[in-house]
Design a protein around this motif. Structure first.
Motif, PDB file in Angstrom:
ATOM      1  N   THR A   1       0.825  -1.212   0.000  1.00  0.00           N
ATOM      2  CA  THR A   1       0.000   0.000   0.000  1.00  0.00           C
ATOM      3  C   THR A   1       0.856   1.258   0.000  1.00  0.00           C
ATOM      4  O   THR A   1       0.676   2.166  -0.814  1.00  0.00           O
ATOM      5  N   ASP A   2       1.824   1.314   0.913  1.00  0.00           N
ATOM      6  CA  ASP A   2       2.668   2.503   1.035  1.00  0.00           C
ATOM      7  C   ASP A   2       3.913   2.441   0.155  1.00  0.00           C
ATOM      8  O   ASP A   2       4.640   3.433   0.056  1.00  0.00           O
ATOM      9  N   ARG A   3       4.151   1.270  -0.482  1.00  0.00           N
ATOM     10  CA  ARG A   3       5.298   1.084  -1.368  1.00  0.00           C
ATOM     11  C   ARG A   3       6.608   1.385  -0.649  1.00  0.00           C
ATOM     12  O   ARG A   3       7.490   2.104  -1.139  1.00  0.00           O
ATOM     13  N   ILE A   4       6.747   0.854   0.557  1.00  0.00           N
ATOM     14  CA  ILE A   4       7.965   1.084   1.324  1.00  0.00           C
ATOM     15  C   ILE A   4       8.373  -0.190   2.046  1.00  0.00           C
ATOM     16  O   ILE A   4       7.565  -1.081   2.296  1.00  0.00           O
ATOM     17  N   TYR A   5       9.683  -0.260   2.383  1.00  0.00           N
ATOM     18  CA  TYR A   5      10.184  -1.295   3.285  1.00  0.00           C
ATOM     19  C   TYR A   5      10.129  -0.751   4.710  1.00  0.00           C
ATOM     20  O   TYR A   5      10.337   0.443   4.948  1.00  0.00           O
ATOM     21  N   LEU A   6       9.838  -1.636   5.643  1.00  0.00           N
ATOM     22  CA  LEU A   6       9.788  -1.252   7.051  1.00  0.00           C
ATOM     23  C   LEU A   6      10.866  -2.005   7.826  1.00  0.00           C
ATOM     24  O   LEU A   6      11.070  -3.210   7.598  1.00  0.00           O
TER      25      LEU A   6
END
Length: 850
Positions: A594-599
Motif C-alpha cells: 500500500t505505502d510502497r515502502i520497506y519497514l
C-alpha cells in the motif's frame, strides 16, 4: 571474590587497549625486507557511501582478516592493506541525497567506515591507506589512461548507450539490471551519444584463455566465459525481402552451418536496424513496442536457457542461400545485437531455444541431422531438439555427410559464391568508459580544432577536478564540468591554440582496476608503482570478494593488468592468483504494497502487519541492505558483546561460501564461549606446569589438526565448531591435567578468529613477551589427533537405529559383531533373516534383513 573477578571476560576493556597497542607499535605493517615468504591478502575495495558498514559487509572483511592472521602465524610476511574506492556514482549520489559536497561527504564516510573497520581488530596496514580520490593516486589513473589511448585502446565513438534519467548519465551494460539502473533502480533509456570506450575486445582471447590458470571458483570463471562468449562458426548471407519489395543483405552468424538446410525462420535482435525497417507497415508498431520492452532486460537474462521465449513476426521473408527457400523473419530477444551479426538462422530441430520458439509459434521443424540417439515421438518425429552430431539428411548434395565434416563443406561451398565465410564471434563488447558526472577522474584529453584529440602532458598531471559549489548533473546530457568555462577553455598542448578539456569523467571502476598494485608502494612518486615493490608482493595471493564483481571489477582488473604487462610495467598478466567469494548475509525484509515502502523489523506490528495501513506485509529473506531496511549495524553489537564475539559469529553463522540468515541471538552463544574459554585459561594457568593428561593431549592435537585443515579449506564455520567442542571436552579437566603448552596452543589457534582476547591471554596469564602473532602456529601429532574411540551409526535396512562406540581403527569384523550385539539393533532384527551386513570402516554399519 578477587579470583572470580580476575576470570571475568571484559571485552569493552580488553579490545580498545589492544587496538591502541597494535596501532602504536605498527604491529601490522608489512615490510618488503622481511625474508619470510610473502602472502598478499586483498579485500573488497569499499565504497565510502551511505551510513557505514553493516554486519553483511563485515563478513568478507572478517574472513580475509582471519586468513591473513593465520598465514602470519604460519610464518608468512603478510600484506593486508585497506583503502577507499571513493570516486563514482555511489559516492556522488550519496552526497546529493545528503545535500553535501562529494569531497566533504566522502571524507566523513571514510572516517566512519575506518572506525568500524578498526573495531573489527583487522590487521590492516593503515600506513598504505589511500583513496581513489587522492590527487596523488588519480594522477596515475590518468597516466594509465593515456598509455591505453596511445595503444589505441581508449577511443571515442557515437553509439547507443544506457541512459539513466535519474542519475542523468550513461551506464555501462553491466550497470543495468532488468532495464533499470543498478544504483537508483530507475528505468533506463537508450540514447545516442559520443562516448569514450575501452577496446577490451582486443584482449578477449587472452581474458578467456587465461581463466584456466586461475585458482578461482568455477562459477566465476563460467560467468566470465559466458560474458566473453567466444563462438567458432560461420557468417552466412541471407537476402531479406520486405513487403514493400525492398531487398537487404542479411549476414547471420551460426555455429552449425551443417544445419543450414533445416533453417525454417530467421531471427533478428530487437535492436537490429532491419527489425523495424524491413517489417510490414502493419507490423512496425508491434516490432517497435517489442524492441522497447526487450531493451529493459539485461543481456545475461535474455539469453538464459529457462527464460520463456517471446517474439514478434515482421511480415518479411528471407531467402536461404543453399536452397532458395523463403522463410519468415521474426524479432526475438534471445538474439543479441552485438553477438555475431545480431541475426541468426533458426533451426528448431537442432537448437533448444529455436525448438521452444517454433513450438510456441507454430513454425516448421525440419530434421537435417539424423542420429539414432535422438529422442523421438511414436511417428518418428523429434520429441525434442537434437543438438549433437550425426549424419546430414534432407540437405541436397550433402546427404550422408557426417555433420562434423559438413560444417566445413557447407561453408566452403558458400564461400565460392561469396555468401559465407568461417569466423569467430564474441559476446564481449567494448567497455563504455565515460560518465557525464562531476565526481570522477577527469579524462586527460584536450580537444583542439586543429590537432583533434591531444593528451595532457604527463608533467601536467593530475588534471584536478575544479572546486565547485554546485556539481549536480544538468539533465542536458553533458557533464557539469562543461558549464565551467574557466576550467574547460585551455591552450592546446601541441599547437598552443584555443582548445577545450574533455568534460566527461571516468567511471567508478577506473580507480579500482589497479589499486591492488598501488598498495605495494603507495607513496611512490616516480610512477604508478615501484617495480621492485610490485615484484616483491604481487600478484595477489588471496582475494576475498563477492560474486557480484564477477563480470565487472574482476574482469576490468584483469584487462588493466594485461595492458600494463604489455607496457612492460609488470612481470605478470593476472592480478589475483586465488579468489574466494563469500556468501551474503540475509535477513527478513518487510514490504508494504500500500505505502510502497520497506519497514524495519522493529516497526512491524504484531502478526507482521503494517503499522499504518494494518495490512499484511510481504516478508522475504533477502540480502541485507540499507534500501531494504533489514541491515544490522555492528556498532551496538560490538558495544554489548565485543568485536571478537561478533567476529566469531560472523564466521560461525554458516558455510562462508553460502548465503546465511542473520539472527542476533546467535552472538550470545559466541560471547558465552569466549567468557568460558577466558576463565578456563586463567584457571589452568594458575597451577605449576604439568604434563597433559591423555584426554587433554588428544583434544589439543585434534583441535590443531581440525582447525588447520579447515582454515586451509575455507571451512571457517566448522573450525569454530571444533573450538567449542574442544572447550567442552577439556573445561572440566583439573588444572594439573593441562600443560602450559596446551594453553599456548589453544590461545594461538584462537588468535586468527578472536585477536583481542588471544592477545590478552597470551600476555596474561601466559606471560608472552611479544605479540601472540609473533608466535608460531602450533603443530599436531597425527596419532594423537585421532580419537581413541569413535561413534559409528548402525542402520537396519537403511534407517538409523542405534550408535555403537568402538576403538578407533576397528576392523570390519569387530564393527559387525558390535552392531549385531547392540540391543536396539537386536530388537529390530529379531525373527528376521539377516541377508547381509554392509560395513564401511570408520563410517557406518547397515544390516539388511528380509
Amino acid at each position: 571474590m578477587g579470583t572470580e573477578k580476575r576470570y571475568e571476560y571484559r571485552p569493552q576493556e580488553i579490545e580498545p587497549r589492544w587496538r591502541a597497542r597494535w596501532e602504536e607499535t605498527g604491529a601490522h605493517r608489512a615490510r618488503e625486507e622481511d625474508p619470510r615468504p610473502k602472502f598478499y591478502c586483498l579485500d573488497m575495495f569499499p565504497y565510502p557511501s551511505g551510513s557505514g558498514l553493516h554486519v553483511g559487509h563485515w563478513r568478507g572483511y572478517v574472513l580475509s582478516d582471519t586468513l591473513a592472521r593465520y598465514k602470519r602465524l604460519q610464518g608468512f610476511k603478510v600484506l593486508h592493506p585497506m583503502g577507499w574506492d571513493a570516486f563514482g556514482l555511489p559516492a556522488e549520489n550519496d552526497a546529493i541525497k545528503k545535500g553535501l559536497h562529494p569531497k566533504a561527504n566522502t571524507a566523513k564516510n571514510i572516517a566512519n567506515m575506518k572506525r568500524q573497520l578498526h573495531e573489527i581488530g583487522a590487521m590492516y596496514d593503515w600506513s598504505r591507506e589511500f583513496a581513489t580520490t587522492d590527487p596523488d593516486y588519480y594522477r596515475w589513473t590518468q597516466s594509465i589512461f593515456l598509455r591505453m589511448w596511445r595503444r589505441g585502446l581508449a577511443y571515442r565513438a557515437s553509439m547507443p548507450i544506457n541512459w539513466c534519467p535519474t542519475c542523468r548519465c550513461g551506464l555501462a551494460n553491466e550497470e543495468v539490471v532488468a532495464g533499470r539502473c543498478e544504483r537508483c533502480n530507475s528505468e533506463t533509456e537508450r540514447r545516442d551519444r559520443t562516448q569514450w570506450l575501452m577496446r577490451i575486445t582486443r584482449y578477449a582471447d587472452r581474458l578467456l584463455g587465461d581463466l584456466d590458470k586461475l585458482d578461482w571458483p568455477e562459477r566465476v570463471k563460467t560467468m566470465q566465459r559466458n560474458w566473453i562468449g567466444r563462438s567458432e562458426g560461420a557468417e552466412i548471407t541471407f537476402t531479406v525481402k520486405d513487403p514493400d519489395g525492398g531487398e537487404h543483405a542479411l549476414p547471420v552468424f551460426t555455429t552449425r552451418p551443417d544445419t543450414l538446410f533445416g533453417a525454417t525462420y530467421v531471427v533478428l535482435a530487437p535492436e537490429h536496424p532491419l527489425a523495424e525497417r524491413s517489417a510490414a507497415r502493419a507490423r512496425r508498431g508491434a516490432v517497435a513496442d517489442y524492441a522497447e520492452e526487450a531493451r529493459k532486460a539485461k543481456e545475461i537474462e535474455r539469453t538464459a536457457a529457462d527464460r520463456p521465449k517471446t517474439g514478434v513476426a515482421t511480415g518479411a521473408f528471407a531467402v536461404n542461400p543453399v536452397n532458395g527457400e523463403r522463410v519468415p523473419v521474426w524479432v526475438a530477444d534471445y538474439v543479441l545485437v552485438h553477438y555475431g551479426t545480431g541475426a541468426i538462422m533458426a533451426v528448431p530441430a537442432h537448437d533448444e531455444r529455436d525448438y521452444a520458439f517454433a513450438k510456441k509459434n507454430g513454425l516448421r521443424i525440419v530434421e537435417v541431422i539424423r542420429s539414432d540417439e535422438a529422442k523421438r515421438n511414436g511417428d518418428g518425429t523429434l520429441a525434442e531438439a537434437w543438438t549433437g552430431e550425426g549424419t546430414m539428411v534432407r540437405s541436397g548434395r550433402f546427404d550422408g555427410t557426417p555433420s562434423a565434416a559438413g560444417k566445413r563443406k557447407v561453408v566452403e561451398s558458400l564461400a565460392k559464391k561469396g555468401l559465407g565465410k568461417a569466423t569467430v564471434s564474441w559476446k564481449l563488447r567494448d567497455w563504455i568508459f565515460s560518465r557525464q558526472r562531476y565526481w570522477g577522474e577527469p579524462i586527460p584529453i584536450v580537444h583542439c580544432a586543429k590537432d583533434g584529440e591531444v593528451p595532457v602532458p604527463e608533467s601536467e598531471l593530475p588534471v584536478l577536478l575544479p572546486e565547485v559549489e554546485r556539481y549536480q548533473v544538468t539533465g542536458t546530457g553533458d557533464s557539469p564540468l562543461a558549464g565551467i568555462p574557466s576550467w574547460v577553455d585551455v591552450k592546446c598542448p601541441k599547437c598552443g591554440g584555443p582548445a577545450k578539456r574533455e568534460t566527461d569523467t571516468m567511471p567508478q571502476w577506473a580507480g579500482s582496476c589497479w589499486y591492488f598494485l598501488r598498495y605495494a608502494s603507495p607513496r611512490f612518486a616516480q610512477g604508478p608503482f615501484d617495480p621492485k615493490a610490485v615484484s616483491a608482493w604481487l600478484p595477489v595471493d588471496q582475494y576475498v570478494g563477492g560474486i557480484e564483481h564477477a563480470v565487472l571489477h574482476l574482469l576490468y582488473a584483469r584487462f588493466f593488468t594485461k595492458v600494463l604487462a604489455d607496457e612492460g610495467l609488470l612481470p605478470f598478466d593476472e592480478p589475483f592468483a586465488r579468489l574466494f567469494n563469500q556468501g551474503m548475509i540475509c535477513k527478513k525484509s518487510f514490504w508494504c504494497d500500500t505505502d510502497r515502502i520497506y519497514l524495519p523489523e522493529k516497526e512491524v506490528a504484531d502478526g507482521q502487519q503494517c503499522p499504518t495501513c494494518r495490512k499484511p506485509l510481504h516478508v522475504e529473506l533477502e540480502k541485507m541492505g540499507k534500501s531494504k531496511k533489514n541491515d544490522v549495524a555492528p556498532d551496538e553489537l560490538v558495544a554489548e558483546h565485543g568485536a571478537d564475539a561478533v567476529r566469531l559469529y560472523e564466521l560461525f553463522v554458516g558455510p562462508p561460501e553460502l548465503d546465511s540468515e542473520w539472527t542476533t541471538n546467535g552472538i550470545n552463544g559466541c560471547s558465552g564461549f569466549l567468557a568460558r574459554f577466558f576463565a578456563w585459561v586463567h584457571r589452568c594457568a594458575e597451577t605449576a606446569d604439568s604434563p597433559d593428561s591423555d584426554r587433554v593431549a588428544r583434544a589439543r592435537h585434534a583441535l590443531v589438526k581440525g582447525i588447520t585443515e579447515k582454515l586451509e579449506a575455507f571451512k571457517f564455520n566448522t573450525a569454530v565448531s571444533d573450538f567449542m567442542k574442544f572447550l567442552n571436552e577439556v573445561q572440566d579437566a583439573g588444572p594439573t591435567e593441562v600443560s602450559r603448552e596446551t594453553l599456548r596452543a589453544a590461545v594461538v589457534a584462537l588468535a586468527p578468529f578472536c585477536p583481542h582476547v588471544a592477545e590478552e591471554l597470551w600476555h596474561d596469564p601466559l606471560s608472552g613477551s611479544s605479540s601472540v602473532f609473533e608466535a608460531s602456529w602450533p603443530r599436531f601429532d597425527e596419532s594423537l589427533a585421532r580419537a581413541k574411540e569413535m561413534q559409528i551409526p548402525v542402520q537396519v535396512n537403511g534407517k538409523l537405529r542405534a550408535t555403537v562406540t568402538v576403538p578407533d581403527g576397528a576392523d570390519s569384523a569387530t564393527l559387525e559383531k558390535r552392531a549385531l550385539a547392540e540391543p536396539k539393533v537386536a530388537a529390530q532384527i529379531s525373527g528376521k533373516s539377516v541377508k547381509r551386513v554392509v560395513v564401511v570402516p570408520g563410517r557406518l554399519v547397515n544390516v539388511v534383513v528380509g
